[in-house]
Scaffold this motif. Sequence first.
Motif, PDB file in Angstrom:
ATOM      1  N   MET A   1      -0.215  17.867  35.647  1.00 37.22           N
ATOM      2  CA  MET A   1      -1.258  18.853  36.122  1.00 37.22           C
ATOM      3  C   MET A   1      -0.966  20.046  36.717  1.00 37.22           C
ATOM      4  N   GLN A   2      -1.892  20.849  36.355  1.00 40.85           N
ATOM      5  CA  GLN A   2      -1.703  22.289  36.466  1.00 40.85           C
ATOM      6  C   GLN A   2      -2.109  22.614  37.853  1.00 40.85           C
ATOM      7  N   THR A   3      -1.170  23.235  38.651  1.00 38.34           N
ATOM      8  CA  THR A   3      -1.382  23.556  40.012  1.00 38.34           C
ATOM      9  C   THR A   3      -1.069  25.006  40.026  1.00 38.34           C
ATOM     10  N   VAL A   4      -1.599  25.762  41.076  1.00 38.93           N
ATOM     11  CA  VAL A   4      -1.308  27.142  41.372  1.00 38.93           C
ATOM     12  C   VAL A   4      -0.891  27.186  42.883  1.00 38.93           C
ATOM     13  N   ASP A   5       0.278  28.259  42.744  1.00 43.81           N
ATOM     14  CA  ASP A   5       0.966  28.381  43.903  1.00 43.81           C
ATOM     15  C   ASP A   5       0.053  29.321  44.974  1.00 43.81           C
TER      16      ASP A   5
ATOM     17  N   THR B   1      -2.703  16.301  49.687  1.00 45.08           N
ATOM     18  CA  THR B   1      -3.918  16.304  50.677  1.00 45.08           C
ATOM     19  C   THR B   1      -4.931  16.578  49.922  1.00 45.08           C
ATOM     20  N   ILE B   2      -6.189  15.824  50.461  1.00 39.80           N
ATOM     21  CA  ILE B   2      -7.484  15.649  49.696  1.00 39.80           C
ATOM     22  C   ILE B   2      -8.535  16.006  50.796  1.00 39.80           C
ATOM     23  N   ILE B   3      -9.214  16.924  50.782  1.00 41.34           N
ATOM     24  CA  ILE B   3     -10.296  17.013  51.672  1.00 41.34           C
ATOM     25  C   ILE B   3     -11.621  17.004  50.904  1.00 41.34           C
ATOM     26  N   ALA B   4     -12.678  15.888  51.544  1.00 42.32           N
ATOM     27  CA  ALA B   4     -13.733  15.612  50.501  1.00 42.32           C
ATOM     28  C   ALA B   4     -14.805  15.282  51.579  1.00 42.32           C
ATOM     29  N   GLU B   5     -15.906  14.897  51.034  1.00 38.81           N
ATOM     30  CA  GLU B   5     -17.120  14.379  52.085  1.00 38.81           C
ATOM     31  C   GLU B   5     -16.863  13.123  52.495  1.00 38.81           C
ATOM     32  N   ALA B   6     -17.041  12.611  53.728  1.00 36.71           N
ATOM     33  CA  ALA B   6     -16.660  11.481  54.256  1.00 36.71           C
ATOM     34  C   ALA B   6     -17.193  10.253  53.404  1.00 36.71           C
TER      35      ALA B   6
ATOM     36  N   VAL C   1       1.762  26.021  49.023  1.00 33.93           N
ATOM     37  CA  VAL C   1       0.955  24.664  48.422  1.00 33.93           C
ATOM     38  C   VAL C   1       0.705  24.801  46.994  1.00 33.93           C
ATOM     39  N   GLY C   2       0.699  23.786  46.300  1.00 35.16           N
ATOM     40  CA  GLY C   2       0.207  23.972  44.972  1.00 35.16           C
ATOM     41  C   GLY C   2      -1.157  23.262  44.657  1.00 35.16           C
ATOM     42  N   VAL C   3      -1.989  24.190  44.371  1.00 36.72           N
ATOM     43  CA  VAL C   3      -3.621  23.809  44.587  1.00 36.72           C
ATOM     44  C   VAL C   3      -4.099  23.623  43.200  1.00 36.72           C
ATOM     45  N   VAL C   4      -4.822  22.389  43.047  1.00 36.60           N
ATOM     46  CA  VAL C   4      -5.677  22.375  41.820  1.00 36.60           C
ATOM     47  C   VAL C   4      -6.907  23.051  41.847  1.00 36.60           C
ATOM     48  N   ARG C   5      -7.287  23.684  40.679  1.00 41.29           N
ATOM     49  CA  ARG C   5      -8.336  24.673  40.854  1.00 41.29           C
ATOM     50  C   ARG C   5      -8.189  25.836  41.418  1.00 41.29           C
TER      51      ARG C   5
ATOM     52  N   TYR D   1      -4.392  19.435  47.277  1.00 45.78           N
ATOM     53  CA  TYR D   1      -3.111  20.451  47.082  1.00 45.78           C
ATOM     54  C   TYR D   1      -1.780  19.699  47.537  1.00 45.78           C
ATOM     55  N   VAL D   2      -0.661  19.991  46.863  1.00 47.82           N
ATOM     56  CA  VAL D   2       0.464  19.094  46.829  1.00 47.82           C
ATOM     57  C   VAL D   2       1.571  20.077  47.584  1.00 47.82           C
ATOM     58  N   GLN D   3       2.228  19.515  48.715  1.00 42.84           N
ATOM     59  CA  GLN D   3       3.499  20.230  49.162  1.00 42.84           C
ATOM     60  C   GLN D   3       4.695  19.239  49.049  1.00 42.84           C
ATOM     61  N   THR D   4       5.631  19.974  48.944  1.00 43.63           N
ATOM     62  CA  THR D   4       7.058  19.203  48.951  1.00 43.63           C
ATOM     63  C   THR D   4       7.466  18.907  50.522  1.00 43.63           C
ATOM     64  N   VAL D   5       7.848  17.568  50.738  1.00 47.24           N
ATOM     65  CA  VAL D   5       8.314  17.282  52.175  1.00 47.24           C
ATOM     66  C   VAL D   5       9.295  16.465  52.100  1.00 47.24           C
ATOM     67  N   GLY D   6      10.235  17.015  52.914  1.00 50.41           N
ATOM     68  CA  GLY D   6      11.420  15.873  53.257  1.00 50.41           C
ATOM     69  C   GLY D   6      11.228  14.797  54.173  1.00 50.41           C
ATOM     70  N   VAL D   7      11.406  13.425  53.486  1.00 55.66           N
ATOM     71  CA  VAL D   7      10.671  12.522  54.138  1.00 55.66           C
ATOM     72  C   VAL D   7      11.951  11.650  54.440  1.00 55.66           C
ATOM     73  N   VAL D   8      11.963  10.962  55.954  1.00 47.92           N
ATOM     74  CA  VAL D   8      13.067   9.902  56.385  1.00 47.92           C
ATOM     75  C   VAL D   8      12.583   8.531  55.659  1.00 47.92           C
ATOM     76  N   ARG D   9      13.481   7.946  55.402  1.00 48.72           N
ATOM     77  CA  ARG D   9      13.205   6.547  54.737  1.00 48.72           C
ATOM     78  C   ARG D   9      12.232   6.744  53.633  1.00 48.72           C
TER      79      ARG D   9
END
Lengths: 100, 100, 100
Positions: free
Chosen positions: B1-5, C10-15, B91-95, C87-95
């Motif tokens: 999926m294409q994302t923009v930084d 992360t997804i932000i949308a109407e409830a 962050v890599g953002v869609v659209r 949007y997507v971020q890279t995170v360092g996750v424990v376990r």
Amino acid sequence: MQTVDLRCVTIIAEAVLERRLIDDVRECGAKGYTITAARGEGSRGRRTSDWEVQNIEIRTIVSPAVADAILERLATNYFHHFAIIAYVQTVGVVRGEKYI
Amino acid sequence: MQTVDLRCVTIIAEAVLERRLIDDVRECGAKGYTITAARGEGSRGRRTSDWEVQNIEIRTIVSPAVADAILERLATNYFHHFAIIAYVQTVGVVRGEKYI
Amino acid sequence: MQTVDLRCVTIIAEAVLERRLIDDVRECGAKGYTITAARGEGSRGRRTSDWEVQNIEIRTIVSPAVADAILERLATNYFHHFAIIAYVQTVGVVRGEKYI
């Protein structure tokens, strides 16, 4: 604008652990923290007993060394007994010297 | 999926500053924002007067140039007088074209 | 402290979309999620009809492949009809092994 690369540590846990976790985060060297209310669902261990409970999310901006100390503390004191999520991100912070 | 930084700018401040901060973020070029309620504790400057107050967290997805403009604006208008936290993440953002 | 590099989506949308989005996130392979309440304002498409509505923010820690599947699903099912931020971020996750 000048920013300093620091670490943002995010901890998601049951709300009942708030006081204990804040004490731990401070003892590891964090200068402050932010808390937001959250809900969550996940699998706790291998039995996959689902839960959706009142959680809190604690975030703190710290140096890499303090981030590591916090994660070690969480691993030692919580991970065997509690459904805790912890992750680290690199963030560019303005006035970064306030956090280290 | 294409994302923009792009950049995610996070601002944590006292709730009373919400309107002013939103105006500043928009004037710097942000197309939108998200607000969540938060609580926090930290040290304000050298006197270390602790506080735990009702805060808001404002986040906005913007281009690197707009992120920089927002941080400059915060530094000029707020940092001497208010306990504000500001940090930037990639962050890599869609659209992504919707945000720039 | 050992961490595994994973993705935080992360997804932000109407409830009102909460149940549908959670089902989608799970079907794409996420093991859990966290939800916080949010408010937002933005522009929906070219007409720039502003909105400030009750939103939710859904976050989930997943593998890169699952992150991609989630974004594809969102693009197919929501982006033409709903004001959704993802949007997507890279995170360092424990376990980290718990999330993949």
